[in-house]
Design an enzyme around this catalytic site. Structure first.
Site, PDB file in Angstrom:
ATOM      1  N   HIS A 116     -38.336   9.034 126.047  1.00 29.60           N
ATOM      2  CA  HIS A 116     -39.795   8.892 126.149  1.00 29.60           C
ATOM      3  C   HIS A 116     -40.492  10.238 125.981  1.00 29.60           C
ATOM      4  CE1 HIS A 116     -39.905   4.670 127.368  1.00 29.60           C
ATOM      5  NE2 HIS A 116     -38.711   4.928 127.874  1.00 29.60           N
ATOM      6  N   SER A 167     -74.649   5.028 140.206  1.00 31.27           N
ATOM      7  CA  SER A 167     -73.946   4.941 141.488  1.00 31.27           C
ATOM      8  C   SER A 167     -73.708   6.321 142.092  1.00 31.27           C
ATOM      9  CB  SER A 167     -72.600   4.252 141.272  1.00 31.27           C
ATOM     10  OG  SER A 167     -71.740   5.144 140.590  1.00 31.27           O
ATOM     11  N   GLY A 168     -73.970   7.359 141.318  1.00 30.70           N
ATOM     12  CA  GLY A 168     -73.637   8.699 141.805  1.00 30.70           C
ATOM     13  C   GLY A 168     -72.276   9.142 141.289  1.00 30.70           C
ATOM     14  N   GLY A 169     -71.514   8.198 140.729  1.00 30.80           N
ATOM     15  CA  GLY A 169     -70.190   8.519 140.204  1.00 30.80           C
ATOM     16  C   GLY A 169     -70.263   9.027 138.767  1.00 30.80           C
ATOM     17  N   VAL A 170     -69.097   9.403 138.245  1.00 31.87           N
ATOM     18  CA  VAL A 170     -69.051  10.017 136.915  1.00 31.87           C
ATOM     19  C   VAL A 170     -69.464   9.020 135.822  1.00 31.87           C
ATOM     20  CG1 VAL A 170     -67.583  11.238 135.265  1.00 31.87           C
ATOM     21  CG2 VAL A 170     -67.083  11.376 137.701  1.00 31.87           C
ATOM     22  N   ASP A 171     -68.870   7.818 135.852  1.00 31.47           N
ATOM     23  CA  ASP A 171     -69.054   6.907 134.722  1.00 31.47           C
ATOM     24  C   ASP A 171     -70.518   6.510 134.523  1.00 31.47           C
ATOM     25  OD1 ASP A 171     -66.352   7.124 134.801  1.00 31.47           O
ATOM     26  OD2 ASP A 171     -65.992   5.146 135.670  1.00 31.47           O
ATOM     27  N   SER A 172     -71.155   6.066 135.609  1.00 32.46           N
ATOM     28  CA  SER A 172     -72.535   5.611 135.431  1.00 32.46           C
ATOM     29  C   SER A 172     -73.444   6.798 135.104  1.00 32.46           C
ATOM     30  CB  SER A 172     -73.031   4.854 136.658  1.00 32.46           C
ATOM     31  OG  SER A 172     -73.099   5.702 137.782  1.00 32.46           O
ATOM     32  N   SER A 173     -73.124   7.982 135.605  1.00 31.46           N
ATOM     33  CA  SER A 173     -73.951   9.153 135.288  1.00 31.46           C
ATOM     34  C   SER A 173     -73.841   9.502 133.804  1.00 31.46           C
ATOM     35  CB  SER A 173     -73.508  10.358 136.111  1.00 31.46           C
ATOM     36  OG  SER A 173     -73.594  10.078 137.470  1.00 31.46           O
ATOM     37  N   CYS A 193     -38.056   3.791 122.515  1.00 28.34           N
ATOM     38  CA  CYS A 193     -37.184   3.000 123.384  1.00 28.34           C
ATOM     39  C   CYS A 193     -37.091   1.553 122.869  1.00 28.34           C
ATOM     40  CB  CYS A 193     -37.700   3.092 124.828  1.00 28.34           C
ATOM     41  SG  CYS A 193     -36.465   2.597 126.027  1.00 28.34           S
ATOM     42  N   TYR A 194     -37.752   0.605 123.543  1.00 30.60           N
ATOM     43  CA  TYR A 194     -37.736  -0.781 123.044  1.00 30.60           C
ATOM     44  C   TYR A 194     -38.203  -0.810 121.585  1.00 30.60           C
ATOM     45  CZ  TYR A 194     -38.575  -5.845 122.992  1.00 30.60           C
ATOM     46  OH  TYR A 194     -38.560  -7.185 122.692  1.00 30.60           O
ATOM     47  N   LYS A 197     -60.636   7.972 131.424  1.00 32.13           N
ATOM     48  CA  LYS A 197     -61.437   8.690 132.424  1.00 32.13           C
ATOM     49  C   LYS A 197     -61.614  10.185 132.089  1.00 32.13           C
ATOM     50  CE  LYS A 197     -63.359   8.542 136.581  1.00 32.13           C
ATOM     51  NZ  LYS A 197     -64.238   7.480 137.090  1.00 32.13           N
ATOM     52  N   GLU A 216     -43.566  10.689 125.666  1.00 30.21           N
ATOM     53  CA  GLU A 216     -44.918  10.634 126.244  1.00 30.21           C
ATOM     54  C   GLU A 216     -44.974  11.079 127.702  1.00 30.21           C
ATOM     55  OE1 GLU A 216     -42.943   8.161 125.466  1.00 30.21           O
ATOM     56  OE2 GLU A 216     -43.290   6.328 126.609  1.00 30.21           O
TER      57      GLU A 216
END
Ligand code: XMP
Length: 519
Positions: free
Chosen positions: A174, A229-235, A80-81, A375, A176
């Site tokens: 596009h 924290s119990g979340g995905v990232d920190s685990s 595009c651009y 993610k 994508e």
């Protein structure tokens, strides 16, 4: 390593381009259009993709890039651009379209002698038509010398263009976005047919290099602190560090009482017993409740939680000897220096809470092993590390936890109500096989009471709002079209099982103008 450089001109789809390239197992990075030629040479891209953008190349302050980058003899794909920029750079002409073209269009593959053009649209026969997604206000009016059209639509003769002899090409549409159904095949053809790259960026390879890098960096007698924290990232960070350093990593879980049902027990079970990581669980429930008592203002809540968290974390961390590093689960979308379509700093809608501020105060160096990942790649890495699927697929949960899902002052009783309702929603959404399809689904306790009738009696009780959204990155979101039967079951169960609630409502607002969390 073969790397693709994506130059960002402010398109809302730039991150999606990167996601597609990585999905095809090629490593890429997004850099702003102001990137210097020296930096590009150092980066040594095997290919360059120019993103779309909201500007017009013929405007005076239109974002551009060092022209030497476009003459580097590296394959280039302009979207595009990006196509307009190539058109202008190589001597063609870009003009405003008579009508803004937005939406689906049928492109037809043109017969061509351009080698790159043939390779790019290899998936289609000459004259074959394919659906594409257009979103542009300008168009290429005159092609530069040596460029040819390789696809066109009814209203756009230069829907795809390519240089006759060099691997330089542009798409007006596009590829994508998912609205271009065969877009991924076109990007795939660019990477593998035109650029001759190999699909070798895998989580296994990433894991090996990260482990090596962490071992190189952290000395024999040094330790790394990691907040769980119990979340995905920190685990995932904790599991990765444990794999690299064994018991030289120490984890801290601050139980602030604002977590979901069973969360503390799950964290202990997994990290202490399955991963054998030294784990400190700081029971700070009383302390947080006290600090939050009587506070209704969402920003005040967030500030109090952030400050308390730092105090508790710091006190616990001090007890760990030889700590030199703090590990954080920063992800790639947080570090990309994207071009803002509007320019300038944006207003603070909510003060997001993480462990920012801690490293300086505690004189710790940061380790951020997920800085290069999106993610969904973090989820794959978690699986590679042997984390259970239910953890890797966990929906995001805000740092301030259930506190921002109780409108008005927080009490232990209200926490129990929202926690219980949340557990029911979680159960039912999982049972309906929707959990992994949704970005988030959760309960919010409203600061209203309403009249109901249960059995033969009048009730005057609280209301729960069910919130469920679809989103790709949390920046924008649409309310999820959950089947009525599922909503019905959730409502029934909450009203029957959660003491003190007699009404359930479904939130049908999108972001913007609403936000995902209510506070
Ligand atoms: P909003 O409510 O701003 O949320 O639309 C966007 C996404 O961010 C999550 N969220 C947070 N995440 N710390 C976090 O780590 C926070 O303070 C925080 N506040 C909101 C929210 O759950 C959604 O996924």
């Amino acid at each position: 390593m073969q790397k693709v450089l994506i130059i960002d001109f402010g398109s809302q789809y730039t991150q999606l381009i990167a996601r597609r390239v990585r999905q095809l197992r090629v490593y890429c990075e997004i850099h702003p259009n102001t990137i210097s030629i020296a930096r590009v040479i150092e980066f040594a891209p095997a290919a360059i993709i120019l993103s779309g953008g909201p500007s017009s190349v013929y405007e005076q302050d239109a974002p551009t890039t060092d022209p030497k980058i476009l003459d580097m003899q590296v394959p280039i794909l302009g979207l595009c651009y990006g196509q307009h920029l190539l058109t202008q750079h190589f001597g063609g002409k870009v003009v405003p379209s008579q009508h803004r073209e937005y939406g689906r269009a049928q492109a037809i593959r043109q017969k061509t002698d351009s080698k790159a053009g043939k390779a790019l649209l290899e998936a289609f026969n000459d004259g074959e038509s394919f659906e594409v997604w257009m979103s542009h206000g300008d168009r290429t009016e005159a092609l530069p010398a040596d460029f040819v059209a390789i696809a066109s639509t009814d209203s756009t003769p230069y829907a795809a263009i390519a240089h006759r002899t060099q691997p330089i090409m542009g798409l007006q549409f596009h590829p994508e976005v998912s609205h271009t159904p065969r877009g991924l095949e076109i990007i795939e053809a660019f990477l593998f047919n035109v650029c001759d790259l190999a699909p070798i960026w895998t989580m296994g390879a990433f894991l090996t290099t990260q482990i090596e890098a962490i071992r190189q960096r952290v000395g024999e007698n040094e330790r790394v602190i990691c907040g769980l924290s119990g979340g995905v990232d920190s685990s995932v960070v904790a599991a990765l560090l444990a794999r690299a350093l064994g018991d030289r990593v120490a984890c801290i879980f601050v139980d602030n009482g604002l977590v979901r049902r069973g969360e503390t027990a799950q964290v202990c079970e997994l990290f202490e017993h399955a991963f054998h990581v030294p784990l400190i669980v700081a029971d700070a429930r009383e302390r947080f409740l006290k600090a939050l008592a009587g506070v209704s203002d969402p920003e005040k809540k967030r500030k109090i939680i952030g400050a308390e968290f730092i105090n508790v974390f710091e006190a616990e961390a001090k007890r760990i000897g030889n700590a030199r590093y703090l590990a954080q689960g920063t992800l790639y979308p947080d570090v990309i220096e994207s071009v803002s379509a509007k320019g300038g700093p944006s207003v603070t809608i909510k003060s997001h809470h993480n462990v920012g501020g801690l490293p300086e105060r505690m004189n710790l160096e940061l380790i951020e092993p997920l800085r290069e990942l999106f993610k969904d790649e973090v989820r794959l890495l978690g699986a590679e590390l042997g984390l259970p699927t239910h953890l890797c697929q966990r929906q995001p949960f805000p740092g301030p936890g259930l506190a921002v899902r109780i409108l008005g002052p927080i009490t232990a009783e209200k926490l129990e109500v929202v926690r219980h309702a949340d557990a029911i929603i979680n159960d039912e959404i999982r049972a309906a096989n929707l959990y992994e399809k949704l970005w988030q689904s959760f309960a919010v306790l409203l600061p209203v009471r309403s009249v109901g009738v249960m059995g033969d009696g009048r009730t005057y009780e609280e209301a729960i709002a069910v919130r469920a959204v679809d989103s790709v990155d949390g920046m924008t979101a649409d309310w999820a079209r959950i089947p009525y039967e599922v909503l019905g079951r959730i409502s029934n169960r909450i009203i029957n099982e959660v003491h003190g609630v007699n009404r359930v409502v479904y939130d049908i607002s999108s972001k913007p103008p609403a936000t995902i969390e209510w506070e």
